[in-house]
Design a protein around this motif. Structure first.
Motif, PDB file in Angstrom:
ATOM      1  N   ILE A 113     -22.227 -11.624   4.273  1.00  0.00           N
ATOM      2  CA  ILE A 113     -22.513 -10.227   4.614  1.00  0.00           C
ATOM      3  C   ILE A 113     -23.112 -10.184   6.018  1.00  0.00           C
ATOM      4  N   ILE A 114     -22.572  -9.305   6.854  1.00  0.00           N
ATOM      5  CA  ILE A 114     -23.078  -9.096   8.210  1.00  0.00           C
ATOM      6  C   ILE A 114     -23.328  -7.610   8.407  1.00  0.00           C
ATOM      7  N   THR A 115     -24.435  -7.271   9.055  1.00  0.00           N
ATOM      8  CA  THR A 115     -24.739  -5.876   9.366  1.00  0.00           C
ATOM      9  C   THR A 115     -24.836  -5.720  10.874  1.00  0.00           C
ATOM     10  N   ILE A 116     -24.173  -4.681  11.394  1.00  0.00           N
ATOM     11  CA  ILE A 116     -24.199  -4.394  12.827  1.00  0.00           C
ATOM     12  C   ILE A 116     -24.740  -2.988  13.065  1.00  0.00           C
ATOM     13  N   ASP A 117     -25.175  -2.726  14.291  1.00  0.00           N
ATOM     14  CA  ASP A 117     -25.655  -1.390  14.634  1.00  0.00           C
ATOM     15  C   ASP A 117     -24.535  -0.586  15.297  1.00  0.00           C
ATOM     16  N   ALA A 118     -24.858   0.598  15.760  1.00  0.00           N
ATOM     17  CA  ALA A 118     -23.850   1.488  16.344  1.00  0.00           C
ATOM     18  C   ALA A 118     -23.264   0.936  17.637  1.00  0.00           C
ATOM     19  N   GLN A 119     -23.940  -0.012  18.264  1.00  0.00           N
ATOM     20  CA  GLN A 119     -23.425  -0.653  19.468  1.00  0.00           C
ATOM     21  C   GLN A 119     -22.677  -1.947  19.153  1.00  0.00           C
ATOM     22  N   SER A 120     -22.423  -2.161  17.852  1.00  0.00           N
ATOM     23  CA  SER A 120     -21.685  -3.350  17.373  1.00  0.00           C
ATOM     24  C   SER A 120     -22.449  -4.647  17.605  1.00  0.00           C
ATOM     25  N   ARG A 121     -23.784  -4.566  17.645  1.00  0.00           N
ATOM     26  CA  ARG A 121     -24.605  -5.770  17.739  1.00  0.00           C
ATOM     27  C   ARG A 121     -25.000  -6.237  16.345  1.00  0.00           C
ATOM     28  N   ILE A 122     -24.982  -7.526  16.122  1.00  0.00           N
ATOM     29  CA  ILE A 122     -25.323  -8.095  14.821  1.00  0.00           C
ATOM     30  C   ILE A 122     -26.836  -8.003  14.617  1.00  0.00           C
ATOM     31  N   VAL A 123     -27.265  -7.309  13.565  1.00  0.00           N
ATOM     32  CA  VAL A 123     -28.695  -7.152  13.308  1.00  0.00           C
ATOM     33  C   VAL A 123     -29.154  -7.970  12.098  1.00  0.00           C
ATOM     34  N   SER A 124     -28.223  -8.380  11.240  1.00  0.00           N
ATOM     35  CA  SER A 124     -28.596  -9.252  10.123  1.00  0.00           C
ATOM     36  C   SER A 124     -27.350  -9.925   9.576  1.00  0.00           C
ATOM     37  N   LEU A 125     -27.539 -11.100   8.988  1.00  0.00           N
ATOM     38  CA  LEU A 125     -26.480 -11.809   8.283  1.00  0.00           C
ATOM     39  C   LEU A 125     -27.119 -12.782   7.311  1.00  0.00           C
ATOM     40  N   VAL A 131     -26.562 -15.850  16.699  1.00  0.00           N
ATOM     41  CA  VAL A 131     -25.720 -14.650  16.686  1.00  0.00           C
ATOM     42  C   VAL A 131     -26.491 -13.345  16.575  1.00  0.00           C
ATOM     43  N   LEU A 132     -27.735 -13.380  16.115  1.00  0.00           N
ATOM     44  CA  LEU A 132     -28.508 -12.145  16.017  1.00  0.00           C
ATOM     45  C   LEU A 132     -28.645 -11.501  17.391  1.00  0.00           C
ATOM     46  N   GLY A 133     -28.310 -10.226  17.479  1.00  0.00           N
ATOM     47  CA  GLY A 133     -28.371  -9.514  18.751  1.00  0.00           C
ATOM     48  C   GLY A 133     -27.099  -9.614  19.567  1.00  0.00           C
ATOM     49  N   GLN A 134     -26.179 -10.486  19.152  1.00  0.00           N
ATOM     50  CA  GLN A 134     -24.917 -10.644  19.865  1.00  0.00           C
ATOM     51  C   GLN A 134     -23.913  -9.592  19.405  1.00  0.00           C
ATOM     52  N   SER A 135     -22.902  -9.360  20.222  1.00  0.00           N
ATOM     53  CA  SER A 135     -21.829  -8.437  19.845  1.00  0.00           C
ATOM     54  C   SER A 135     -21.015  -9.023  18.702  1.00  0.00           C
ATOM     55  N   ILE A 136     -20.483  -8.145  17.836  1.00  0.00           N
ATOM     56  CA  ILE A 136     -19.634  -8.590  16.748  1.00  0.00           C
ATOM     57  C   ILE A 136     -18.380  -9.279  17.282  1.00  0.00           C
ATOM     58  N   GLY A 137     -18.123  -9.101  18.575  1.00  0.00           N
ATOM     59  CA  GLY A 137     -16.978  -9.753  19.200  1.00  0.00           C
ATOM     60  C   GLY A 137     -17.033 -11.260  19.115  1.00  0.00           C
ATOM     61  N   ILE A 138     -18.230 -11.819  18.880  1.00  0.00           N
ATOM     62  CA  ILE A 138     -18.373 -13.264  18.791  1.00  0.00           C
ATOM     63  C   ILE A 138     -17.624 -13.835  17.597  1.00  0.00           C
ATOM     64  N   ILE A 139     -17.364 -12.995  16.585  1.00  0.00           N
ATOM     65  CA  ILE A 139     -16.626 -13.457  15.406  1.00  0.00           C
ATOM     66  C   ILE A 139     -15.289 -12.719  15.253  1.00  0.00           C
ATOM     67  N   THR A 140     -14.904 -11.967  16.299  1.00  0.00           N
ATOM     68  CA  THR A 140     -13.675 -11.183  16.265  1.00  0.00           C
ATOM     69  C   THR A 140     -12.658 -11.783  17.227  1.00  0.00           C
ATOM     70  N   ARG A 181     -10.094  -2.876  20.075  1.00  0.00           N
ATOM     71  CA  ARG A 181      -9.712  -1.980  18.985  1.00  0.00           C
ATOM     72  C   ARG A 181     -10.908  -1.686  18.082  1.00  0.00           C
ATOM     73  N   HIS A 182     -11.724  -2.720  17.839  1.00  0.00           N
ATOM     74  CA  HIS A 182     -12.917  -2.520  17.006  1.00  0.00           C
ATOM     75  C   HIS A 182     -13.896  -1.571  17.687  1.00  0.00           C
ATOM     76  N   LEU A 183     -14.185  -1.805  18.964  1.00  0.00           N
ATOM     77  CA  LEU A 183     -15.155  -0.964  19.675  1.00  0.00           C
ATOM     78  C   LEU A 183     -14.699   0.490  19.708  1.00  0.00           C
ATOM     79  N   GLU A 184     -13.401   0.693  19.952  1.00  0.00           N
ATOM     80  CA  GLU A 184     -12.872   2.054  19.983  1.00  0.00           C
ATOM     81  C   GLU A 184     -12.936   2.700  18.603  1.00  0.00           C
ATOM     82  N   GLY A 185     -12.699   1.905  17.555  1.00  0.00           N
ATOM     83  CA  GLY A 185     -12.743   2.437  16.198  1.00  0.00           C
ATOM     84  C   GLY A 185     -14.137   2.883  15.806  1.00  0.00           C
ATOM     85  N   VAL A 186     -15.151   2.077  16.152  1.00  0.00           N
ATOM     86  CA  VAL A 186     -16.532   2.445  15.849  1.00  0.00           C
ATOM     87  C   VAL A 186     -16.927   3.706  16.608  1.00  0.00           C
ATOM     88  N   LYS A 187     -16.587   3.754  17.891  1.00  0.00           N
ATOM     89  CA  LYS A 187     -16.927   4.933  18.703  1.00  0.00           C
ATOM     90  C   LYS A 187     -16.265   6.185  18.143  1.00  0.00           C
TER      91      LYS A 187
END
Length: 295
Positions: A186-198, A213-222, A229-235
């Motif tokens: 389980i991974i949780t990200i914020d509205a800026q797609s930063r990893i806040v917990s896992l 990875v905490l504080g890093q962009s979800i792009g690190i695992i994408t 596409r992910h960033l545009e989808g969240v926005k």
């Protein structure tokens, strides 16, 4: 029913096992309501999920499928009734469960003819220890009965706080839950797609240490071809509130720390409150026979 709060206090004061006392309290309330189904969802703050610790019913055979589903399900804050209660810290009283947006759970309830819903937080001040929920085909009880059930949640929350059980009760360490504990990544990200917990299972799946990875962009695992596409989808979702793809059982590739791509099944939940907005992703490994080519 007017004495259910008193009965609850007696049950809680006679036990030194937090989870068992909550399950016994749940069953006492269910019997007083004369409703067929009740469940206790325990808050796990380590994994940011609710686990169904016990499922009480007057007819185990009739509700067997719903019971299996609940005991093998975890809910993120904001998901289904219990998740919404955890997020808002407020009870939910419904005359029609069709307003729930968790398809499989809703379908099982409807198959059983369960349409009325009472859900209350086990709360002390701003701390939520879990959720009691009750479902039935019967009409909602009078307002004074509903208020007594809500008081039961407050009594249970105060009891747990006074017993200083927060650390063991709301984490997987030392848990005595009678139900199922999630082991999915389980991974949780914020509205800026930063990893806040896992959780540790996510670290094992992706091959990263948590601190890397905490504080890093979800792009690190994408995979790179999916990042924009992910960033545009969240926005787009934060702007319109509209989903363009299913949030339940979506198959996508992930990127491990060694550069390997692995296809997984992902389900999403969201948490919003005030100015904050979080998204939780639940990952399921696929057997080789389940995998397919993804463009």
């Amino acid at each position: 029913m007017s004495s259910v709060s008193t009965k609850l206090a007696a049950i809680l004061s006679s036990s030194d096992d937090a989870v068992s006392s909550c399950c016994d309290s749940l069953e006492s309330i269910r019997q007083s309501l004369e409703w067929p189904v009740a469940a206790f969802w325990r808050a796990d703050y380590d994994r940011l999920v609710l686990n169904c610790s016990c499922f009480e019913t007057a007819d185990p055979e009739k509700y067997a499928e719903l019971m299996r589903y609940c005991l093998n399900t975890r809910l993120a804050p904001g998901q289904a009734g219990p998740g919404q209660i955890w997020l808002t810290r407020e009870p939910i009283i419904l005359d029609d469960v069709s307003s729930f947006a968790f398809p499989q759970r809703l379908l099982l309830m409807q198959r059983c003819g369960l349409s009325r819903y009472i859900g209350v937080p086990l709360r002390h001040e701003r701390k939520i220890f879990g959720v009691f929920e009750f479902v039935s085909p019967s009409e909602l009880p009078p307002d004074e009965v509903i208020q007594d059930v809500i008081r039961c949640g407050a009594i249970a929350g105060e009891y747990l706080s006074k017993q200083r059980l927060e650390e063991n009760f709301t984490s997987t360490a030392g848990s005595k839950t009678r139900g199922w504990l999630p082991t999915e990544p389980i991974i949780t990200i914020d509205a800026q797609s930063r990893i806040v917990s896992l959780n540790q299972a996510a670290c094992d799946l992706f091959g990263f240490r948590k601190e890397d990875v905490l504080g890093q962009s979800i792009g690190i695992i994408t995979p790179e071809r999916y990042r924009q596409r992910h960033l545009e989808g969240v926005k787009r979702y934060l702007t319109t509130g509209q989903r363009k793809v299913s949030w339940d059982g979506l198959r996508l590739p992930i990127l491990r720390s060694n550069g390997e791509e692995l296809e997984v099944e992902i389900s999403f939940g969201e948490v919003s409150g005030g100015e904050s907005h979080l998204f939780s992703a639940f990952f399921k490994r696929l057997d080789p026979t389940e995998r397919k080519s993804i463009a």
